[in-house]
Design a protein around this motif. Structure first.
Motif, mmCIF file in Angstrom:
data_model
loop_
_atom_site.group_PDB
_atom_site.id
_atom_site.type_symbol
_atom_site.label_atom_id
_atom_site.label_comp_id
_atom_site.label_asym_id
_atom_site.label_seq_id
_atom_site.Cartn_x
_atom_site.Cartn_y
_atom_site.Cartn_z
ATOM 1 N N GLY A 276 -0.618 -13.401 -4.055
ATOM 2 C CA GLY A 276 -0.041 -12.255 -3.365
ATOM 3 C C GLY A 276 -0.935 -11.030 -3.462
ATOM 4 O O GLY A 276 -1.653 -10.854 -4.453
ATOM 5 N N PHE A 277 -0.877 -10.180 -2.442
ATOM 6 C CA PHE A 277 -1.763 -9.016 -2.383
ATOM 7 C C PHE A 277 -1.010 -7.704 -2.620
ATOM 8 O O PHE A 277 0.064 -7.472 -2.084
ATOM 9 C CB PHE A 277 -2.458 -8.935 -1.022
ATOM 10 C CG PHE A 277 -3.284 -7.681 -0.860
ATOM 11 C CD1 PHE A 277 -4.480 -7.543 -1.539
ATOM 12 C CD2 PHE A 277 -2.839 -6.631 -0.071
ATOM 13 C CE1 PHE A 277 -5.246 -6.393 -1.416
ATOM 14 C CE2 PHE A 277 -3.595 -5.470 0.064
ATOM 15 C CZ PHE A 277 -4.797 -5.351 -0.611
ATOM 16 N N THR A 278 -1.609 -6.842 -3.447
ATOM 17 C CA THR A 278 -1.206 -5.443 -3.558
ATOM 18 C C THR A 278 -2.415 -4.661 -4.054
ATOM 19 O O THR A 278 -3.283 -5.211 -4.728
ATOM 20 C CB THR A 278 -0.017 -5.249 -4.519
ATOM 21 O OG1 THR A 278 0.374 -3.864 -4.505
ATOM 22 C CG2 THR A 278 -0.358 -5.651 -5.943
ATOM 23 N N ASN A 279 -2.463 -3.388 -3.704
ATOM 24 C CA ASN A 279 -3.593 -2.562 -4.131
ATOM 25 C C ASN A 279 -3.116 -1.202 -4.630
ATOM 26 O O ASN A 279 -3.857 -0.234 -4.612
ATOM 27 C CB ASN A 279 -4.577 -2.372 -2.967
ATOM 28 C CG ASN A 279 -5.949 -1.895 -3.440
ATOM 29 O OD1 ASN A 279 -6.431 -2.318 -4.486
ATOM 30 N ND2 ASN A 279 -6.573 -1.005 -2.690
ATOM 31 N N VAL A 280 -1.849 -1.149 -5.086
ATOM 32 C CA VAL A 280 -1.292 0.147 -5.477
ATOM 33 C C VAL A 280 -0.942 0.235 -6.956
ATOM 34 O O VAL A 280 -0.561 1.296 -7.428
ATOM 35 C CB VAL A 280 -0.046 0.496 -4.623
ATOM 36 C CG1 VAL A 280 -0.429 0.692 -3.169
ATOM 37 C CG2 VAL A 280 1.023 -0.589 -4.741
ATOM 38 N N HIS A 281 -1.060 -0.861 -7.695
ATOM 39 C CA HIS A 281 -0.731 -0.829 -9.118
ATOM 40 C C HIS A 281 -1.814 -1.563 -9.910
ATOM 41 O O HIS A 281 -2.438 -2.497 -9.414
ATOM 42 C CB HIS A 281 0.622 -1.492 -9.395
ATOM 43 C CG HIS A 281 1.765 -0.857 -8.667
ATOM 44 N ND1 HIS A 281 2.246 0.388 -8.993
ATOM 45 C CD2 HIS A 281 2.509 -1.296 -7.624
ATOM 46 C CE1 HIS A 281 3.248 0.688 -8.186
ATOM 47 N NE2 HIS A 281 3.425 -0.309 -7.337
#
Length: 349
Positions: A276-281
């Motif tokens: 899964g992708f996230t770039n805020v944490h």
């Protein structure tokens, strides 16, 4: 918003594609929810589609008008050091990195899309929520002329991403025990990959119990809802498996779940893959989790060399070796894209 835009003819090494079908990926929703500060606007979303070549620019020899194709957000130029290495599926000549790490001082890739005289940004080099788009030939895969485009469009991202994370990145072994966190399209594809690799136990983890019947279709053997337990999910899985699973795959894009997935692995040889992708944490765990022999790694597009992998997966679908139709829950028009996004938000897609 729905706008009429202009899509210029393809330039050197580019292909203009008439999009026939585009599926909706949670990465598009991520941008709308969390990624706005990272990206410039206006842009056209969409990166999981299939279509027909309408025209080609100078220097294009691999494609011709009428070819059925799938645009891909990871290029495969076949010439850079990454493409020539068997160790990765990344490509130096790809828009992917600029999309995943935007506003890093690099200029936005050029776009053939304009609206009311203003240049539009092309999301992940594809922008498939448009009737036409122009893509670099390095990021297009030609597919079987008999392939149904309204089905194989899903192979442009989600199915390859989840399936490949299990088969190519984790390298799940026969007889092993796996846990898949998150049962959206990517998670279900990961379940399918674990089954194809011969896993004996596939534990599906999700807070939505309505997902379990679908997960069983794809090969899940057990289901765990973290909300049903008063202890950490990593402890629940450890108790179920005498110390942890051999492989875990996080298919949500939540850093807390990524940590839980790692800590659900058995010490000594457990492998946990971030899908899964996230770039805020930021991401963290205690060093001892890795010192004791666990491996924590990531997977983009399931580790598939993009052009080769898409063709391989389309063939597998045509040969009835993988499921694709079973992922489709709704068929909507482009004008109903906001309804599709709402269905995704509600977990009904």
């Amino acid at each position: 918003v729905i706008e009429e835009i202009e899509v210029a003819p393809p330039q050197a090494n580019e292909v203009r594609i008439k999009i026939v079908a585009s599926s909706l990926c949670r990465s598009d929703l991520y941008l709308l929810r969390e990624g706005k500060k990272d990206f410039n606007f206006p842009l056209v979303l969409g990166h999981e589609a299939a279509g027909i070549v309408e025209s080609v620019g100078p220097g294009v020899t691999e494609f011709k008008q009428g070819d059925k194709v799938i645009p891909i957000f990871i290029s495969q130029c076949r010439e850079c050091r990454f493409c020539k290495s068997p160790k990765t599926n990344l490509c130096d000549n790809s828009d992917l990195i600029q999309c995943l790490v935007p506003n890093d001082g690099m200029p936005e890739p050029d776009s053939r899309l304009t609206c009311k005289g203003k240049k539009l940004i092309q999301y992940m080099g594809t922008s498939t929520f448009s009737e036409y788009t122009v893509v670099n030939q390095n990021a297009v895969a030609k597919v079987d002329p008999a392939a149904p485009l309204d089905k194989v469009c899903l192979l442009g991202c989600g199915i390859c991403t989840g399936y490949g994370a299990a088969v190519n990145t984790a390298k799940v072994e026969p007889g092993s025990t796996c846990a898949v966190f998150g049962l959206g399209a990517v998670g279900l594809a990961a379940v399918m990959g674990c089954k194809a690799a011969g896993a004996k136990r596939i534990i599906a983890v999700d807070t939505n119990p309505d997902k379990f019947d679908k997960a069983k279709e794809f090969g899940a053997t057990e289901f765990v809802n973290p909300n049903d337990h008063d202890k950490p999910i990593s402890q629940v899985l450890s108790d179920m498996t005498s110390g942890g699973v051999d492989y875990s795959l996080e298919c949500i894009g939540n850093v807390g779940v990524m940590r839980s997935a790692l800590e659900s692995c058995v010490k000594g040889w457990g492998i946990s893959v971030i899908v899964g992708f996230t770039n805020v944490h930021d991401l963290s765990t205690r060093p001892v989790q890795l010192l004791l022999g666990r491996t924590w790694t990531g997977s983009a597009f399931g580790g598939f060399k993009s052009k080769d992998g898409v063709q391989q997966m389309v063939k597998a679908y045509m040969d009835k070796k993988i499921k694709v139709d079973e992922f489709i829950t709704h068929n909507l028009t482009l004008n109903e894209v906001n309804d599709a996004i709402e269905l995704l938000k509600q977990g009904k897609r």
